[in-house]
Design a protein around this motif. Structure first.
Motif, short mmCIF file in Angstrom:
data_model
loop_
_atom_site.label_atom_id
_atom_site.label_comp_id
_atom_site.label_asym_id
_atom_site.label_seq_id
_atom_site.Cartn_x
_atom_site.Cartn_y
_atom_site.Cartn_z
N LEU A 227 -22.96 -3.13 1.04
CA LEU A 227 -22.01 -3.25 2.13
C LEU A 227 -22.18 -2.13 3.16
N ILE A 228 -22.49 -0.91 2.68
CA ILE A 228 -22.62 0.22 3.61
C ILE A 228 -23.77 -0.02 4.58
N SER A 229 -24.90 -0.43 4.02
CA SER A 229 -26.06 -0.71 4.86
C SER A 229 -25.74 -1.80 5.87
N ALA A 230 -25.00 -2.81 5.41
CA ALA A 230 -24.63 -3.91 6.29
C ALA A 230 -23.74 -3.43 7.41
N LYS A 231 -22.82 -2.53 7.08
CA LYS A 231 -21.90 -1.99 8.08
C LYS A 231 -22.65 -1.16 9.12
N VAL A 232 -23.57 -0.31 8.63
CA VAL A 232 -24.33 0.53 9.55
C VAL A 232 -25.15 -0.34 10.51
N PHE A 233 -25.68 -1.42 9.97
CA PHE A 233 -26.56 -2.29 10.76
C PHE A 233 -25.76 -3.44 11.35
N SER A 234 -24.60 -3.17 11.90
CA SER A 234 -23.86 -4.24 12.54
C SER A 234 -23.07 -3.67 13.71
N ASP A 235 -23.32 -4.23 14.87
CA ASP A 235 -22.56 -3.84 16.03
C ASP A 235 -22.34 -5.07 16.88
N PRO A 236 -21.14 -5.47 17.21
CA PRO A 236 -19.85 -4.90 16.83
C PRO A 236 -19.66 -4.84 15.31
N PRO A 237 -18.68 -4.08 14.84
CA PRO A 237 -18.54 -3.85 13.41
C PRO A 237 -18.40 -5.15 12.60
N MET A 238 -18.89 -5.07 11.39
CA MET A 238 -18.85 -6.24 10.53
C MET A 238 -17.43 -6.53 10.06
N ASN A 239 -17.10 -7.82 9.94
CA ASN A 239 -15.78 -8.21 9.43
C ASN A 239 -15.85 -8.33 7.92
N ILE A 240 -14.89 -7.71 7.25
CA ILE A 240 -14.93 -7.70 5.80
C ILE A 240 -13.61 -8.23 5.24
N ALA A 241 -13.70 -9.02 4.18
CA ALA A 241 -12.48 -9.54 3.55
C ALA A 241 -12.74 -9.78 2.08
N GLU A 242 -11.68 -9.82 1.32
CA GLU A 242 -11.81 -10.10 -0.10
C GLU A 242 -11.65 -11.60 -0.32
#
Lengths: 354, 288
Positions: A227-242
């Motif tokens: 998830l961290i790598s995905a977040k770093v490599f996403s602009d605008p920020p990645m949407n995350i949900a459970e």
């Protein structure tokens, strides 16, 4: 020829700037260091160059241990975010400076500077001083100085960050071509995921002094290990949900939106990451699912529309093509392309891999 | 937008007019008045035209003090500018040493000028002063009250002590504004320490150095208090710089006419040099 960092660590006082890092960069590759400010990109580059010593660990170049070897003795060059040129040298003298110092003959200098200047479209301004040039031309001069040396290692530290949009686009397109036929390792630091995608090559995602993932740029983008790598490599920020998954049926924990998933993973609770461009105001793909949203902010950039919306506890960003005019506070329907969802387990590792 | 007409606003400008009038215009016009007339006291004046100006410009005394003034200014610039840069280069860039050095450097600048003069007078006295006594006891025949060379040496030393800090602080500020990336780039190029100084630090300090030279020129060219307290212009007239000579003429001999003419000439020299400097600075500005 390769550059290898073996368990390199950098501490300053009690702060750890670089956590133990191992990285192997091969010849003829462009390697992007992607991470936000203070992620350790510059420190890592300075260690690679020999401008800074690691607290522990080794640096190997071309099969030789070069840890602690001074920068002057290594054949490398660096381009900075700020446009660094000698202020009272002309463009020609600036480009020639590394060659003059190493004692290259005048004829050869002339020929090499001329060639690089042509490549970087500086031929017409060789007699000007850096102050008389535009930002883009100043940075081209700095790039030319880095290229003229035929270095084994070329480090580019956010070279486009201080340029205005148009010049940035222009130079970004040229950059990969500049390095095509060179026998060298290029390292390119940037905060912009789009830079990494455009430049290609390999990408290392960084966060807080750690290399999260290193691999082919597209692979890192499409299949972030975690998830961290995905977040770093996403602009605008990645949407995350459970979400919870039972059989083929998936459902968000926070609302009733459901979809069928073909991901071959066990039943249970997961986190999903959705890139903003996979939530759109129109249907995309065969398996899109509708979600209601209350518009918070709507930004139009001409060719794209960024809509920030909320749904219950979720506060998300969507990115659609074209101008999608939405009013703040308006209730709207958006569509998520479920094929592109990234599923992460409780340890934040990607599970729908392939 | 419509301009509001409010003539009453002029009243607000009056205090400034009055202040400038009393502060600058009236005293200056008084001097101009004196410079063209002979005065006999009791407010009796006689028109003299340009006689005093001719007299001053042709007088050997004026030539001598002007010469001394230029020599003094030239020497202290020659010492203070390179010394100031050198000290600024060796000052730490971070850590606890920075405030310590900055405070130490500012100290001489905070001491009133007459105190500096008095301090150095006592310090340099050949019989009891630390400097004078030490020099004599190690075999130098040092006496600033009697030997012109020693008087010059002491005056210059005093000025260097008092004012080099200003050059240091300005250069230090100039150096600190250079981004670390410049030094790294030079290091990567393999540039020597001298080349780094010559091609990065010096060009980047150009503006503050011009300012430092201008300030030090003006101050030293108009120097009065410190040498007055230290040597009183002596021995003889050997350290009588322009301002000291001027005061001697005006208040010592009460030659108000020639003194006024000399003041104006002095004023025009300072103005001229500043104008030249200003134009040079602006020319450089326009180039870059």
């Amino acid at each position: 020829m390769s550059l290898e960092l073996k368990n390199v660590e950098k501490k300053v006082g009690i702060d750890t700037h670089i956590h133990p890092t191992s990285l192997k960069l091969e010849k003829n590759t462009i390697n992007v260091l992607l991470g936000s400010t203070l992620a350790g990109k510059t420190t890592l580059m300075q260690i690679m160059a020999g401008l800074d010593k690691p607290t522990s660990g080794e640096i190997w170049f071309d099969g030789k241990n070069v840890t602690g070897m001074k920068v002057q003795k290594r054949n490398c060059s660096m381009v900075y975010q700020q446009f660094i040129n000698y202020p009272n040298y002309t463009v020609y003298e600036n480009i020639a400076s590394p060659l003059v110092i190493t004692g290259v003959k005048d004829d050869e200098i002339k020929q090499r500077v001329g060639k690089v200047a042509e490549l970087l479209k500086l031929s017409a301004m060789l007699n000007k001083k850096p102050d008389e040039l535009s930002g883009g031309q100043q940075q081209r001069t700095a790039l030319a100085r880095a290229l003229v040396k035929d270095s084994d290692l070329i480090l580019l530290d956010e070279p486009l960050a201080n340029l205005d949009f148009k010049l940035r686009e222009e130079l970004r397109e040229e950059l990969p071509k500049l390095f095509e036929d060179r026998d060298c390792i290029v390292v390119y630091a940037t905060t912009e995921p789009s830079d990494a995608l455009m430049i290609g090559g390999n990408t290392a995602t960084l966060l807080e002094g750690k290399v999260i993932q290193y691999g082919k740029t597209l692979e890192v983008y499409n299949k972030p290990e975690n998830l961290i790598s995905a977040k770093v490599f996403s602009d605008p920020p990645m949407n995350i949900a459970e979400i919870t998954k039972r059989g083929d049926n998936c459902k968000f924990t926070d609302n009733d939106v459901q979809w069928k998933s073909s991901a071959k993973i066990k039943d249970g609770t997961y986190k999903i990451g959705i890139r903003p461009h996979n939530i759109t105001t129109y249907k995309e793909g065969n398996n899109s699912v509708e979600i209601n949203g209350k518009v918070q902010i709507s930004e139009l950039s001409g060719s794209e529309s960024l809509i920030h919306f909320t749904n219950g506890n979720l506060s998300w960003v969507s990115l659609s093509n074209g101008t999608q005019q939405k009013n703040v506070g308006e209730d709207t329907k958006l569509y998520m392309n479920t094929d592109e969802f990234l599923y992460f387990d409780q340890n934040n590792r990607l599970v729908n891999n392939g | 937008m419509n301009k509001t007409i409010n003539q009453k606003a002029w009243y607000f400008v009056i205090p400034v007019f009055v202040l400038v009038a009393f502060n600058a215009a009236i005293p200056l016009m008084t001097v101009v008045n004196y410079s063209f007339q002979e005065t006999f006291g009791n407010n009796v004046f006689a028109w003299e035209g340009t006689r005093w100006f001719k007299q001053i410009l042709l007088s050997e005394r004026f030539h001598a003090s002007l010469g001394r003034q230029f020599a003094f200014t030239f020497i202290i610039l020659l010492i203070q500018i390179p010394l100031g840069i050198a000290i600024a280069l060796t000052m730490p860039k971070k850590g606890w040493g920075v405030p310590v050095c900055l405070i130490l450097m500012s100290m001489p600048l905070l001491i009133p000028w007459n105190v500096v003069g008095a301090m150095w007078n006592i310090f340099a006295l050949p019989d009891i002063g630390f400097l004078g006594y030490t020099l004599n006891s190690v075999g130098f025949d040092y006496n600033f009250t009697q030997q012109p060379g020693d008087a010059w040496f002491t005056t210059i030393l005093m000025d260097v002590w008092h004012w080099t800090s200003l050059v240091v602080l300005l250069s230090y500020a100039g150096l600190n504004s250079i981004q670390p990336a410049y030094y790294q780039a030079a290091e990567i190029d393999g540039a020597s320490r001298w080349a780094t100084f010559r091609y990065i630090e010096l060009p980047k300090m150009k503006k503050v150095l011009t300012l430092a030279i201008l300030l030090r020129f003006m101050d030293s060219f108009m120097i009065y208090t410190e040498p007055f307290v230290l040597t009183g212009g002596g021995p003889g007239n050997t350290t009588a710089f322009l301002s000291i000579d001027l005061v001697k003429m005006a208040l010592g001999q009460f030659d108000l006419g020639p003194a006024a003419a000399m003041s104006l000439i002095y004023f025009f020299i300072v103005l001229l040099v500043c104008w030249v400097f200003y134009n040079l600075m602006m020319k450089n500005e326009a180039q870059s």
